[in-house]
Design a protein around this motif. Structure first.
Motif, PDB file in Angstrom:
ATOM      1  N   ARG A  29     -19.633 -55.476 -60.479  1.00 30.39           N
ATOM      2  CA  ARG A  29     -20.891 -55.480 -59.724  1.00 30.39           C
ATOM      3  C   ARG A  29     -21.334 -56.924 -59.482  1.00 30.39           C
ATOM      4  NH1 ARG A  29     -25.657 -52.066 -59.920  1.00 30.39           N
ATOM      5  NH2 ARG A  29     -24.700 -50.820 -61.581  1.00 30.39           N
ATOM      6  N   ASP A  54     -21.720 -39.712 -58.164  1.00 31.09           N
ATOM      7  CA  ASP A  54     -22.659 -40.658 -58.795  1.00 31.09           C
ATOM      8  C   ASP A  54     -23.052 -40.132 -60.166  1.00 31.09           C
ATOM      9  OD1 ASP A  54     -24.530 -42.472 -59.466  1.00 31.09           O
ATOM     10  OD2 ASP A  54     -25.726 -42.281 -57.635  1.00 31.09           O
ATOM     11  N   HIS A  59     -23.421 -50.828 -51.077  1.00 31.59           N
ATOM     12  CA  HIS A  59     -23.938 -49.533 -51.510  1.00 31.59           C
ATOM     13  C   HIS A  59     -25.111 -49.062 -50.651  1.00 31.59           C
ATOM     14  CE1 HIS A  59     -21.522 -49.364 -55.240  1.00 31.59           C
ATOM     15  NE2 HIS A  59     -21.660 -50.691 -55.240  1.00 31.59           N
ATOM     16  N   ARG A  99     -23.357 -48.073 -47.404  1.00 32.45           N
ATOM     17  CA  ARG A  99     -22.202 -47.219 -47.705  1.00 32.45           C
ATOM     18  C   ARG A  99     -21.021 -47.543 -46.776  1.00 32.45           C
ATOM     19  NH1 ARG A  99     -23.845 -41.173 -49.792  1.00 32.45           N
ATOM     20  NH2 ARG A  99     -25.155 -41.901 -51.529  1.00 32.45           N
ATOM     21  N   PHE A 101     -19.317 -41.102 -52.767  1.00 32.63           N
ATOM     22  CA  PHE A 101     -20.566 -41.393 -53.442  1.00 32.63           C
ATOM     23  C   PHE A 101     -21.115 -40.125 -54.102  1.00 32.63           C
ATOM     24  CE2 PHE A 101     -20.363 -44.824 -50.380  1.00 32.63           C
ATOM     25  CZ  PHE A 101     -20.775 -45.902 -51.115  1.00 32.63           C
ATOM     26  N   ARG A 136     -26.746 -54.234 -54.746  1.00 26.42           N
ATOM     27  CA  ARG A 136     -26.244 -53.814 -53.437  1.00 26.42           C
ATOM     28  C   ARG A 136     -24.737 -53.914 -53.313  1.00 26.42           C
ATOM     29  NH1 ARG A 136     -28.199 -55.961 -47.406  1.00 26.42           N
ATOM     30  NH2 ARG A 136     -26.663 -54.712 -46.223  1.00 26.42           N
ATOM     31  N   GLY A 154     -23.229 -47.927 -58.809  1.00 25.01           N
ATOM     32  CA  GLY A 154     -23.859 -47.531 -57.553  1.00 25.01           C
ATOM     33  C   GLY A 154     -23.244 -46.301 -56.924  1.00 25.01           C
TER      34      GLY A 154
END
Length: 402
Positions: free
Chosen positions: A194, A400, A270, A273, A397, A198, A171
């Motif tokens: 994970r 990614d 995610h 954030r 982030f 989300r 994510g």
């Protein structure tokens, strides 16, 4: 209690000379037994005074092997005296009746030297036995150490298999780490996995001590976290880290093994954030680097496994678009310059601020770790390190890669 007198054997033909010799020896309280042949002397005889002419030439060697011997003679030129000297007898007296005090002194000295020699022989025998026993013990110890080393290596291999793959990106958040045990097994442990699209969960643990007992706690932590993750229904993520720490605190206290740990548990949302987290006495504190600044994540918490009924904080932190989150075990403080804890913590802050990758921070420590040790401590361990050392970095982030 009176000390028994040493028995002195006199070897000579019966007669006035032998009687006079025995009387001369007995004047200082020595016990005397006169005989014509060696076989007639009592077993407790301590020393033999032999007339040079009373012992055959070929019998001197066997006599001196059995008992300390002093030879007496009437003349230095006596051929039998010279024969005795030739076989190694050095204690002799010429005209013993005229030199009685000297003869008695030589007798006592010869007895004492013989006693000391016997003690030395016994000491040598005991030392030889002790050395043989120590060699056996050393061989046994080496065998047990080799078996223990194999067990530790196998345990270390299993422990490394429990670690998450790295680096991995979930994510938009990338996790990488470097774990090096001080020997084979580590009291440091971490996970990153994970939960769904989300949420991603991770934790970073440093169990007190290092070695097998601490490593067993990390296995328990792995098992419990997996079980609790399966039981979670993805609701109220802000409560999950503190609940985990409280539950683990109860588990460690119930085991009664006397181990505690410092932990950081986080849930990354995610979508929002943000980071929901809780911590238990984590030192150094997690450091967040963003926009050219380094910030220690706020919050305090008690160690896990020391005190009952502890409540752990529920904390949330909004994650910037580009960030690096550093978590380090306290072993890193041993590798930083500075005379005080504050100086070393400030040094760590400066290094994580300037290091954009895990490798750069690791290389800046100048640990001298052999090149055959990989990023998970695969190899023989960091024998030069005083403690286990683990560094974990989360970045996102803007990184990614999915």
């Amino acid at each position: 209690m009176d000390v028994p007198k040493p028995l002195i054997g006199v070897l000579d033909e019966p007669g006035a000379y032998r009687d006079a010799l025995a009387d001369t020896i007995a004047r200082d309280g020595l016990a005397v037994f006169a005989a014509e042949r060696l076989e007639e002397l009592p077993a407790e005889t301590a020393l033999v005074v032999a007339h040079a002419q009373a012992v055959p030439s070929l019998a001197w060697s066997s006599l001196t092997e059995r008992l300390p011997t002093v030879v007496v003679s009437d003349s230095r030129l006596d051929a039998d005296l010279l024969t005795a000297i030739d076989v190694g007898l050095v204690d002799y007296v010429v005209e013993p009746m005229r030199h009685g005090p000297l003869l008695r002194r030589m007798i006592r000295k010869a007895i004492e030297l013989h006693r000391l020699e016997k003690e030395r022989e016994r000491d040598r025998e005991r030392l030889a036995q002790l050395n043989a026993h120590l060699e056996e013990l050393n061989e046994s110890l080496e065998t047990h150490l080799a078996l223990l080393r194999l067990d530790q290596q196998a345990g270390g291999h299993i422990q490394r298999k429990l670690l998450p793959p790295h680096p991995q990106t979930v994510g938009g958040v990338t996790c990488d780490y470097w774990l090096i045990p001080s020997l084979y097994l580590s009291g440091d442990f971490l996970d990153f996995q994970r939960f769904d699209e989300r949420f991603t969960l991770f934790y970073f643990a440093d169990v007190s001590g290092h070695g097998a007992s601490s490593a067993f706690v990390t296995v328990l932590l792995k098992y419990l976290s997996n079980r609790w993750l399966i039981e979670w229904n993805a609701e109220r993520p802000e409560h999950l880290p503190s609940r985990w720490l409280a539950a683990l605190n109860r588990e460690l206290l119930d085991t009664g093994i006397g181990k505690h740990a410092t932990l950081f548990v986080g849930v990354i949302d995610h979508e929002e954030r943000c980071l929901h987290y809780s911590l238990g006495a984590q030192l150094p504190k997690p450091l967040l680097v963003a926009d050219g600044e380094v910030t220690a994540l706020p919050g305090e918490g008690m160690p896990v496994g020391l005190f009952p009924n502890v409540e752990y904080p529920r904390l949330t932190y909004r994650l910037p678009a580009n960030f690096r989150l550093w978590l380090c075990s306290d072993g890193i403080l041993e590798c930083l310059p500075g005379d005080t804890l504050d100086m070393r913590l400030r040094e760590l802050e400066q290094r994580v601020l300037t290091c954009t990758s895990l490798e750069r921070l690791r290389d800046s420590l100048a640990l001298g770790i052999p090149p055959d040790i990989d990023a998970e401590g695969e190899g023989s361990g960091g024998q030069d390190l005083p403690d286990d050392l683990t560094i974990m970095m989360l970045s996102g982030f803007g990184n990614d890669h999915e």
